[in-house]
Write a protein that holds these residues in place. Structure first.
Motif, PDB file in Angstrom:
ATOM      1  N   ALA A   5       0.833  -1.121   0.055  1.00  0.00           N
ATOM      2  CA  ALA A   5      -0.187  -0.088   0.044  1.00  0.00           C
ATOM      3  C   ALA A   5       0.804   1.249   0.097  1.00  0.00           C
ATOM      4  O   ALA A   5       0.503   2.145  -0.749  1.00  0.00           O
ATOM      5  CB  ALA A   5      -0.788   0.016   1.230  1.00  0.00           C
ATOM      6  N   ALA A   6       1.798   1.443   0.864  1.00  0.00           N
ATOM      7  CA  ALA A   6       2.681   2.438   1.093  1.00  0.00           C
ATOM      8  C   ALA A   6       3.546   2.642  -0.407  1.00  0.00           C
ATOM      9  O   ALA A   6       3.728   3.886  -0.957  1.00  0.00           O
ATOM     10  CB  ALA A   6       3.830   2.222   1.966  1.00  0.00           C
ATOM     11  N   ARG A   7       4.309   1.689  -0.980  1.00  0.00           N
ATOM     12  CA  ARG A   7       4.868   1.789  -2.059  1.00  0.00           C
ATOM     13  C   ARG A   7       4.002   2.258  -3.276  1.00  0.00           C
ATOM     14  O   ARG A   7       4.364   2.912  -4.066  1.00  0.00           O
ATOM     15  CB  ARG A   7       5.595   0.374  -2.441  1.00  0.00           C
ATOM     16  N   ALA A   8       2.743   1.499  -3.404  1.00  0.00           N
ATOM     17  CA  ALA A   8       1.713   2.157  -4.445  1.00  0.00           C
ATOM     18  C   ALA A   8       1.515   3.489  -4.364  1.00  0.00           C
ATOM     19  O   ALA A   8       1.163   4.143  -5.565  1.00  0.00           O
ATOM     20  CB  ALA A   8       0.501   1.321  -4.401  1.00  0.00           C
ATOM     21  N   ILE A  63       5.349   5.889  -1.393  1.00  0.00           N
ATOM     22  CA  ILE A  63       6.174   6.193  -0.190  1.00  0.00           C
ATOM     23  C   ILE A  63       7.029   5.082   0.156  1.00  0.00           C
ATOM     24  O   ILE A  63       6.591   3.786   0.279  1.00  0.00           O
ATOM     25  CB  ILE A  63       4.937   6.297   1.163  1.00  0.00           C
ATOM     26  N   ALA A  64       8.369   5.585   0.679  1.00  0.00           N
ATOM     27  CA  ALA A  64       9.355   4.481   0.925  1.00  0.00           C
ATOM     28  C   ALA A  64       8.864   3.886   2.506  1.00  0.00           C
ATOM     29  O   ALA A  64       8.232   4.481   3.105  1.00  0.00           O
ATOM     30  CB  ALA A  64      10.769   5.423   1.019  1.00  0.00           C
ATOM     31  N   CYS A  65       9.272   2.535   2.657  1.00  0.00           N
ATOM     32  CA  CYS A  65       8.610   2.024   3.685  1.00  0.00           C
ATOM     33  C   CYS A  65       9.661   1.146   4.402  1.00  0.00           C
ATOM     34  O   CYS A  65      10.786   0.534   3.835  1.00  0.00           O
ATOM     35  CB  CYS A  65       7.647   1.219   3.158  1.00  0.00           C
ATOM     36  N   VAL A  66       9.886   1.321   5.697  1.00  0.00           N
ATOM     37  CA  VAL A  66      10.407   0.427   6.713  1.00  0.00           C
ATOM     38  C   VAL A  66       9.471  -0.827   7.057  1.00  0.00           C
ATOM     39  O   VAL A  66       8.503  -0.572   7.714  1.00  0.00           O
ATOM     40  CB  VAL A  66      11.084   1.283   7.755  1.00  0.00           C
ATOM     41  N   LEU A 106      10.192  -4.872  -1.635  1.00  0.00           N
ATOM     42  CA  LEU A 106      10.043  -3.270  -1.966  1.00  0.00           C
ATOM     43  C   LEU A 106      10.369  -2.333  -0.818  1.00  0.00           C
ATOM     44  O   LEU A 106      10.290  -1.405  -0.959  1.00  0.00           O
ATOM     45  CB  LEU A 106       8.780  -3.096  -2.521  1.00  0.00           C
ATOM     46  N   ALA A 107      10.924  -3.053   0.406  1.00  0.00           N
ATOM     47  CA  ALA A 107      11.316  -2.076   1.501  1.00  0.00           C
ATOM     48  C   ALA A 107      12.518  -1.393   1.478  1.00  0.00           C
ATOM     49  O   ALA A 107      13.327  -2.016   1.126  1.00  0.00           O
ATOM     50  CB  ALA A 107      10.952  -2.907   2.810  1.00  0.00           C
ATOM     51  N   GLN A 139      18.693  -3.049  23.199  1.00  0.00           N
ATOM     52  CA  GLN A 139      17.914  -4.244  22.652  1.00  0.00           C
ATOM     53  C   GLN A 139      17.958  -4.233  20.819  1.00  0.00           C
ATOM     54  O   GLN A 139      17.044  -3.550  20.482  1.00  0.00           O
ATOM     55  CB  GLN A 139      16.394  -4.147  22.954  1.00  0.00           C
ATOM     56  N   PRO A 140      19.255  -4.300  20.556  1.00  0.00           N
ATOM     57  CA  PRO A 140      19.446  -4.306  18.977  1.00  0.00           C
ATOM     58  C   PRO A 140      18.374  -4.883  18.044  1.00  0.00           C
ATOM     59  O   PRO A 140      18.112  -6.222  18.387  1.00  0.00           O
ATOM     60  CB  PRO A 140      20.760  -4.285  18.664  1.00  0.00           C
ATOM     61  N   PHE A 141      18.098  -4.468  17.110  1.00  0.00           N
ATOM     62  CA  PHE A 141      17.142  -5.016  16.110  1.00  0.00           C
ATOM     63  C   PHE A 141      18.130  -6.049  15.247  1.00  0.00           C
ATOM     64  O   PHE A 141      19.365  -5.848  15.062  1.00  0.00           O
ATOM     65  CB  PHE A 141      16.488  -4.115  15.052  1.00  0.00           C
ATOM     66  N   VAL A 142      17.544  -6.989  14.671  1.00  0.00           N
ATOM     67  CA  VAL A 142      18.402  -7.975  13.643  1.00  0.00           C
ATOM     68  C   VAL A 142      17.763  -7.238  12.150  1.00  0.00           C
ATOM     69  O   VAL A 142      16.697  -7.427  11.697  1.00  0.00           O
ATOM     70  CB  VAL A 142      17.723  -9.386  13.691  1.00  0.00           C
ATOM     71  N   ARG A 143      18.755  -6.907  11.429  1.00  0.00           N
ATOM     72  CA  ARG A 143      18.474  -6.628  10.217  1.00  0.00           C
ATOM     73  C   ARG A 143      18.594  -7.713   9.020  1.00  0.00           C
ATOM     74  O   ARG A 143      19.420  -8.294   9.080  1.00  0.00           O
ATOM     75  CB  ARG A 143      19.584  -5.416   9.515  1.00  0.00           C
ATOM     76  N   GLN A 144      17.376  -7.735   8.281  1.00  0.00           N
ATOM     77  CA  GLN A 144      17.087  -8.939   7.306  1.00  0.00           C
ATOM     78  C   GLN A 144      17.701  -8.401   6.057  1.00  0.00           C
ATOM     79  O   GLN A 144      18.079  -9.103   5.337  1.00  0.00           O
ATOM     80  CB  GLN A 144      15.538  -9.397   7.361  1.00  0.00           C
ATOM     81  N   ARG A 145      17.300  -7.163   5.562  1.00  0.00           N
ATOM     82  CA  ARG A 145      17.986  -6.350   4.341  1.00  0.00           C
ATOM     83  C   ARG A 145      17.795  -5.116   4.498  1.00  0.00           C
ATOM     84  O   ARG A 145      17.036  -4.467   5.343  1.00  0.00           O
ATOM     85  CB  ARG A 145      17.170  -7.152   3.198  1.00  0.00           C
ATOM     86  N   GLY A 146      18.319  -4.350   3.587  1.00  0.00           N
ATOM     87  CA  GLY A 146      18.141  -2.933   3.253  1.00  0.00           C
ATOM     88  C   GLY A 146      19.348  -2.231   3.944  1.00  0.00           C
ATOM     89  O   GLY A 146      20.397  -2.965   4.136  1.00  0.00           O
TER      90      GLY A 146
END
Length: 272
Positions: free
Chosen positions: A211-214, A217-220, A234-235, A247-254
């Motif tokens: 929805a955001a990309r359509a 709008i860029a999206c996290v 598309l993120a 409490q660090p996040f785990v980055r999957q991609r990007g």
């Protein structure tokens, strides 16, 4: 429509403009409302109606492809044909009214869970909101939920200062087509009087990302247990949560950001 004052461009740590607005999804993004809120509330409602139904986590994930609670119940009835027990007559007499009654019961049970504090905010949500608002960035909530449901969640999920910081909301009952259609994000942009390129969306699921990309709008994406296996190609960034200093996040991609938690000052590279 309300007129917003012009904003000075705020630059990030790399000298690029930061978002003028952050547009947050609600269910699953602000809090794990699906897994620890809605799903058990549905099961409580089924028990209240004497229905021998139980939505397991796996079954519920398969139903999340359908936007909206009432729509999800209709889809379940059509797809799975569950036994109606003593409710067959009521369901046959007025199916829509019967589903509405179950959904109202579910909403009541969901509110009880919210009021009891059983549905906490996800890591990093309050921190990022406060960082953004503190630098003049507008905050918006963009959700398939109805206005009453959104008001309920805001009242119980968000601290008072963050409730007051929300500049704009766009709800499912304000548009013809919910996410993954872009209508809600287009409505939020209209209310904010901003362009898509000035904003960044925060979502948890593929439908919200679409929805955001359509809408341009860029999206996290901060995925959760119910959405982790979805397609997020598309993120701009995909993480398991927004992160905290301890409490660090785990980055999957990007984008490879300099900290293990999403800081407002680091968001400029995520804009497209």
């Amino acid at each position: 429509m309300a007129e917003f004052p012009a904003m000075d461009t705020v630059l990030g740590s790399r000298g690029r403009p930061l978002p003028s607005a952050l547009l947050f999804d609600v269910d699953g993004t602000l809090a794990d409302t699906e897994g620890v809120g809605h799903r058990p509330a549905y099961n409580d409602a089924f028990a209240e109606f004497g229905l021998a139904w139980h939505w397991s986590a796996e079954l519920y994930r398969s139903l999340l492809v359908v936007a909206g609670g009432r729509e999800r119940l209709h889809y379940y009835l059509e797809r799975d044909r569950p036994p109606l027990n003593g409710q067959a007559e009521a369901a046959a007499r007025d199916p829509a009214a019967w589903v509405d009654a179950i959904h109202r019961s579910k909403t009541r049970h969901f509110e009880h869970r919210l009021a009891a504090g059983a549905v906490p905010l996800r890591p990093g949500v309050a921190r990022l909101m406060r960082e953004a608002a503190g630098q003049g960035c507008r905050l918006a909530l963009v959700t398939n939920a109805s206005r009453p449901s959104l008001d309920l969640m805001c009242r119980h999920l968000l601290p008072a200062d963050l409730q007051q910081a929300i500049a704009v909301t766009a709800c499912g009952d304000e548009v013809t087509d919910k996410k993954p259609a872009p209508d809600l994000y287009s409505l939020a942009l209209e209310k904010l009087q901003l362009t898509a390129g000035e904003c960044l969306a925060v979502e948890d699921a593929g439908s919200g990302l679409a929805a955001a990309r359509a809408a341009g709008i860029a999206c996290v994406v901060a995925y959760n247990d119910d959405t982790a296996e979805q397609d997020f190609a598309l993120a701009s960034l995909v993480v398991d949560h927004l992160g905290e200093p301890d409490q660090p996040f785990v980055r999957q991609r990007g984008a490879d950001l300099p900290a293990g938690h999403l800081r407002f000052g680091d968001l400029a590279p995520l804009l497209r």
